[in-house]
Design an enzyme around this catalytic site. Structure first.
Site, PDB file in Angstrom:
ATOM      1  N   ASP A 335      10.710  -7.678  -4.814  1.00  0.00           N
ATOM      2  CA  ASP A 335      10.948  -6.335  -4.288  1.00  0.00           C
ATOM      3  C   ASP A 335      11.532  -6.482  -2.879  1.00  0.00           C
ATOM      4  O   ASP A 335      10.802  -6.602  -1.897  1.00  0.00           O
ATOM      5  CB  ASP A 335       9.634  -5.555  -4.268  1.00  0.00           C
ATOM      6  CG  ASP A 335       9.817  -4.110  -3.828  1.00  0.00           C
ATOM      7  OD1 ASP A 335      10.856  -3.794  -3.220  1.00  0.00           O
ATOM      8  OD2 ASP A 335       8.909  -3.303  -4.095  1.00  0.00           O
ATOM      9  N   ARG A 338      10.551  -3.980  -0.001  1.00  0.00           N
ATOM     10  CA  ARG A 338       9.166  -4.235   0.432  1.00  0.00           C
ATOM     11  C   ARG A 338       9.096  -5.456   1.337  1.00  0.00           C
ATOM     12  O   ARG A 338       8.582  -5.403   2.464  1.00  0.00           O
ATOM     13  CB  ARG A 338       8.277  -4.443  -0.782  1.00  0.00           C
ATOM     14  CG  ARG A 338       6.934  -5.101  -0.473  1.00  0.00           C
ATOM     15  CD  ARG A 338       6.376  -5.756  -1.724  1.00  0.00           C
ATOM     16  NE  ARG A 338       5.082  -6.374  -1.495  1.00  0.00           N
ATOM     17  CZ  ARG A 338       4.913  -7.666  -1.223  1.00  0.00           C
ATOM     18  NH1 ARG A 338       5.963  -8.467  -1.109  1.00  0.00           N
ATOM     19  NH2 ARG A 338       3.699  -8.158  -1.050  1.00  0.00           N
ATOM     20  N   GLY A 362      -5.547  -9.441   2.003  1.00  0.00           N
ATOM     21  CA  GLY A 362      -4.906  -9.430   0.698  1.00  0.00           C
ATOM     22  C   GLY A 362      -3.664 -10.298   0.729  1.00  0.00           C
ATOM     23  O   GLY A 362      -2.579  -9.877   0.332  1.00  0.00           O
ATOM     24  N   ASP A 384      -8.174 -13.274   0.660  1.00  0.00           N
ATOM     25  CA  ASP A 384      -7.873 -12.722  -0.657  1.00  0.00           C
ATOM     26  C   ASP A 384      -8.993 -13.107  -1.605  1.00  0.00           C
ATOM     27  O   ASP A 384      -9.512 -14.220  -1.550  1.00  0.00           O
ATOM     28  CB  ASP A 384      -6.540 -13.247  -1.193  1.00  0.00           C
ATOM     29  CG  ASP A 384      -5.915 -12.293  -2.207  1.00  0.00           C
ATOM     30  OD1 ASP A 384      -4.778 -11.871  -1.996  1.00  0.00           O
ATOM     31  OD2 ASP A 384      -6.587 -11.977  -3.209  1.00  0.00           O
ATOM     32  N   ILE A 412     -13.230  -8.870   2.015  1.00  0.00           N
ATOM     33  CA  ILE A 412     -13.335  -8.774   3.471  1.00  0.00           C
ATOM     34  C   ILE A 412     -14.665  -8.148   3.871  1.00  0.00           C
ATOM     35  O   ILE A 412     -15.191  -8.422   4.949  1.00  0.00           O
ATOM     36  CB  ILE A 412     -12.141  -7.968   4.052  1.00  0.00           C
ATOM     37  CG1 ILE A 412     -12.100  -8.070   5.574  1.00  0.00           C
ATOM     38  CG2 ILE A 412     -12.200  -6.517   3.588  1.00  0.00           C
ATOM     39  CD1 ILE A 412     -11.872  -9.458   6.090  1.00  0.00           C
ATOM     40  N   GLU A 413     -15.233  -7.324   2.984  1.00  0.00           N
ATOM     41  CA  GLU A 413     -16.518  -6.697   3.281  1.00  0.00           C
ATOM     42  C   GLU A 413     -17.668  -7.692   3.221  1.00  0.00           C
ATOM     43  O   GLU A 413     -18.760  -7.416   3.719  1.00  0.00           O
ATOM     44  CB  GLU A 413     -16.792  -5.552   2.291  1.00  0.00           C
ATOM     45  CG  GLU A 413     -15.839  -4.382   2.385  1.00  0.00           C
ATOM     46  CD  GLU A 413     -14.561  -4.573   1.588  1.00  0.00           C
ATOM     47  OE1 GLU A 413     -13.749  -3.633   1.525  1.00  0.00           O
ATOM     48  OE2 GLU A 413     -14.369  -5.682   1.011  1.00  0.00           O
ATOM     49  N   GLU A 428      -0.414  -5.588   3.026  1.00  0.00           N
ATOM     50  CA  GLU A 428       0.396  -4.813   2.085  1.00  0.00           C
ATOM     51  C   GLU A 428      -0.589  -4.274   1.054  1.00  0.00           C
ATOM     52  O   GLU A 428      -0.853  -4.907   0.039  1.00  0.00           O
ATOM     53  CB  GLU A 428       1.469  -5.706   1.446  1.00  0.00           C
ATOM     54  CG  GLU A 428       2.540  -4.921   0.723  1.00  0.00           C
ATOM     55  CD  GLU A 428       2.164  -4.561  -0.694  1.00  0.00           C
ATOM     56  OE1 GLU A 428       1.392  -3.600  -0.884  1.00  0.00           O
ATOM     57  OE2 GLU A 428       2.623  -5.252  -1.614  1.00  0.00           O
ATOM     58  N   GLU A 437      -5.707   2.277  -6.377  1.00  0.00           N
ATOM     59  CA  GLU A 437      -6.356   0.975  -6.170  1.00  0.00           C
ATOM     60  C   GLU A 437      -7.335   0.999  -5.003  1.00  0.00           C
ATOM     61  O   GLU A 437      -8.205   0.145  -4.918  1.00  0.00           O
ATOM     62  CB  GLU A 437      -5.348  -0.165  -5.974  1.00  0.00           C
ATOM     63  CG  GLU A 437      -4.523  -0.472  -7.211  1.00  0.00           C
ATOM     64  CD  GLU A 437      -3.598  -1.648  -7.001  1.00  0.00           C
ATOM     65  OE1 GLU A 437      -3.410  -2.064  -5.838  1.00  0.00           O
ATOM     66  OE2 GLU A 437      -3.071  -2.158  -8.000  1.00  0.00           O
ATOM     67  N   SER A 442     -10.623  -1.222   2.343  1.00  0.00           N
ATOM     68  CA  SER A 442     -10.830  -2.572   2.876  1.00  0.00           C
ATOM     69  C   SER A 442     -10.076  -2.763   4.185  1.00  0.00           C
ATOM     70  O   SER A 442     -10.567  -3.425   5.110  1.00  0.00           O
ATOM     71  CB  SER A 442     -10.382  -3.617   1.854  1.00  0.00           C
ATOM     72  OG  SER A 442     -11.161  -3.539   0.674  1.00  0.00           O
ATOM     73  N   HIS A 576       9.075  -1.790  -6.449  1.00  0.00           N
ATOM     74  CA  HIS A 576       8.219  -1.985  -7.624  1.00  0.00           C
ATOM     75  C   HIS A 576       7.194  -0.865  -7.764  1.00  0.00           C
ATOM     76  O   HIS A 576       6.585  -0.717  -8.818  1.00  0.00           O
ATOM     77  CB  HIS A 576       7.523  -3.348  -7.563  1.00  0.00           C
ATOM     78  CG  HIS A 576       6.361  -3.406  -6.623  1.00  0.00           C
ATOM     79  ND1 HIS A 576       6.498  -3.515  -5.253  1.00  0.00           N
ATOM     80  CD2 HIS A 576       5.020  -3.360  -6.848  1.00  0.00           C
ATOM     81  CE1 HIS A 576       5.319  -3.551  -4.685  1.00  0.00           C
ATOM     82  NE2 HIS A 576       4.397  -3.451  -5.623  1.00  0.00           N
TER      83      HIS A 576
END
Length: 628
Positions: A335, A338, A362, A384, A412-413, A428, A437, A442, A576
């Site tokens: 993409d 992006r 992420g 991630d 991450i939490e 992203e 999503e 997060s 995308h």
């Protein structure tokens, strides 16, 4: 890259619990040593790691710097053992100091057991005691690993130096004691080392009997033994110094591939098991309903609530496992709008990132982390939960950025970073219709916990816009299709089709109105509650046509010294994400200049927080949709 060159540690280790301990599957930070754990069993590996023989990521600041280590420990304080507790590597660099003495004819006295405090009078008595009391079988080890006299000596010294238990040794699939350093005696004048391992007729008889039994088994078992033999012949020894394990490039690649294959097997097995459990529960409920009717006790209601919670956990795992598929990452990397937007925002504002600590949330394949390194970041932490992070390890090494980028696997939490604060947070995180999503939650958590008060958010604002669409041809393909399917009516499908928002690219010439802004978020200050919203808006028609749908798109903006905007509008280059289309039950005739009074309400799904429920009203008529 030199295939024999030592490789630094790759992933951080965490304190969090793991659903799949063998592979550090959930909310854990991973090291390359975890890959080595897969070859010897994770439990044994962790035990020896704690004893100082094998360590994934421990060292003092004096021994190794950030630039020497790919990933620092996340809350792990392993330290190398002292010379009294562990072998001194410098004393075991060769066999020159080892002098083999002839066996004495006189009996051996005061030989300590390998696994307990028992002291016995001869080597034979020690080995018999170990087999009887501790279930330690030399015959099994000789058959499995093809041991000789020198292997026996190394094994004894390995057990004594590492305080390995009998079960640990017997469970090992590979002879990790086959290193020259284990030729150095741990106990001075250890009489057990004088034992004639090769000349033990009783042992040979036991091994011969075991081999004979194996030879009479099925052909498939023979193939398995041969395969194991080939695996042992290819076994490579890791270099352990200073509390760290370093591997050659070839060894790392093998471990990486093995870990991925084993993880896929585990995931497939777990998915099959969960499906079997769901099928059994459904059958059990159906049977209860047949016997008891609609009556349900309070206890059954509680059990049903627990089951719903477990199903939500399964969905959460499914969300992250979806990002382990390479096709998704291919679509995102391919993409161009992006990827170019993020690269331009980072590289063209490099003066704002130089010498800063960056958190890439992420991180996926790690491309944004590498952009940050190119912009001069002093350190980048990539986080991630998906298995793609194992591929990111290899990609980062391939680009020689392992001294700058440190990877952490987990949510991450739940993970703990070694940095109390970061200067830049890049992510992203956007989904279809921006909010699908639910990853923004997060990002907000990471912002609140780790971002410095004057830190940068990349991107730092986002918005959603709605437009009117008139496309009868596409409407017929999607909605009217069900009126006549090979001469049969399937109109009962229409409500289900209409309820699902469609993700597709809308041609510019099909747009009937100007865009109307329905959501604007400042990512530096917004809260998770703001992702659920109600907004009234108007759509002014630009021409006469049949209104068949409303379409939603989003923009994200990097408000920096060099501002960059990424747009998913039909008027911008396609991405995308495409656009989100909400089809109407029936087309509506509209005229140029006509204004439609509309409203939109966006909420999270009642059972799955990553899904969205959308209610749209047009001139008093209400339509409901879902993104799931």
């Amino acid at each position: 890259m030199d295939p024999d060159a030592d490789v630094p540690i790759l992933l951080e280790a965490s304190e969090t619990n793991l659903p799949h301990q063998s592979f550090h599957e959930s909310s854990t930070n991973v090291s390359v040593a975890d890959s080595a754990a897969a070859t010897m069993g994770s439990e044994s590996f962790r035990e020896f790691s704690d004893r100082g023989q094998i360590s994934s990521n421990s060292s003092s600041d004096d021994e190794i710097s950030d630039e020497d280590s790919f990933v620092e420990s996340a809350g792990n304080s392993n330290k190398p053992l002292s010379t009294q507790e562990c072998f001194n590597e410098s004393n075991m660099s060769s066999d020159e100091d080892w002098v083999e003495e002839p066996c004495a004819d006189e009996p051996m006295h005061n030989i300590p057991c390998l696994f307990c405090v028992e002291v016995l009078s001869s080597a034979h008595a020690v080995l018999e005691h170990c087999q009887t009391v501790h279930h330690f079988s030399l015959a099994t080890l000789q058959k499995r690993h093809g041991m000789d006299q020198y292997s026996f000596i190394r094994l004894i010294n390995f057990i004594r130096s590492c305080n390995a238990s009998s079960r640990e040794v017997m469970d090992m699939d590979m002879p990790i004691w086959e290193q020259d350093k284990f030729m150095m005696p741990v106990i001075e004048d250890d009489a057990l080392l004088m034992y004639d391992f090769d000349g033990d007729d009783g042992l040979k008889s036991t091994v011969s009997q075991a081999v004979s039994t194996t030879a009479s088994s099925a052909d498939s078992d023979n193939v398995k033994v041969q395969t194991e033999g080939q695996m042992f012949s290819n076994f490579r020894v890791a270099n352990a110094e200073g509390g760290h394990v370093t591997l050659s490039q070839a060894h790392f690649d093998d471990l990486h591939a093995t870990l991925q294959k084993m993880q896929l097997v585990v995931d497939e097995s777990n998915a099959t098991l969960k499906q079997y459990q769901k099928d059994m529960d459904s059958m059990r409920k159906a049977m209860k309903h047949m016997v008891m009717g609609d009556k349900q006790s309070k206890e059954e209601e509680e059990l049903a609530a627990i089951q719903r919670f477990e199903e939500e956990e399964d969905e959460e795992d499914g969300y992250f496992s979806g990002y382990a598929h390479f096709s998704i990452h291919h679509d995102m990397l391919a993409d161009k709008p992006r990827t170019d937007s993020y690269r331009d925002a980072i590289i063209k504002n490099s003066h704002m990132i130089k010498n800063k600590i960056v958190l890439d949330l992420g991180c996926g394949t790690g491309i944004l982390s590498m952009f940050a390194v190119q912009a001069g970041a002093s350190k980048v932490i990539g986080v991630d939960q998906s298995q793609i992070i194992f591929n990111a390890m290899a990609i980062i090494r391939e680009n020689k950025m392992e001294n700058k980028i440190k990877l952490v696997r987990g949510k991450i939490e739940e993970v703990t970073l070694n940095e109390p604060m970061v200067d830049v947070l890049v992510s992203e995180w956007m989904g279809y219709f921006l909010l699908f999503e639910g990853m923004l939650d997060s990002v907000i958590h990471a912002r609140n916990k780790y971002l410095a008060p004057d830190g940068l958010m990349l991107p730092n604002s986002c918005s959603i816009s709605i437009m009117a669409v008139g496309d009868l041809e596409r409407y017929s393909e999607m909605v009217r299709f069900w009126d006549d399917v090979y001469g049969l009516k399937m109109t009962s499908m229409r409500p289900e089709v209409l309820r699902e928002a469609s993700i597709e690219t809308v041609p510019v010439e099909k747009i009937l109105s100007d865009p109307s802004l329905v959501l604007q978020l400042d990512l530096k200050t917004c809260t998770s509650q703001e992702t659920e919203f109600f907004r009234a808006f108007q759509l002014k028609m630009t021409r006469e046509d049949k209104l068949t749908a409303l379409v939603g798109s989003f923009d994200v903006t990097f408000h920096l010294d060099h501002t960059v905007m990424l747009s998913t509008s039909p008027y911008s280059p396609p991405t995308h994400w495409k656009q989100t289309v909400f089809y109407l039950p029936e087309p509506i005739t509209v005229h140029a200049g006509q204004v439609l009074e509309c409203s939109i309400k966006v909420q999270r799904h009642s059972k799955e927080v990553r899904w969205l429920d959308v209610a749209i009203m047009i001139n008093g008529d209400k339509f409901k949709y879902s993104l799931s």
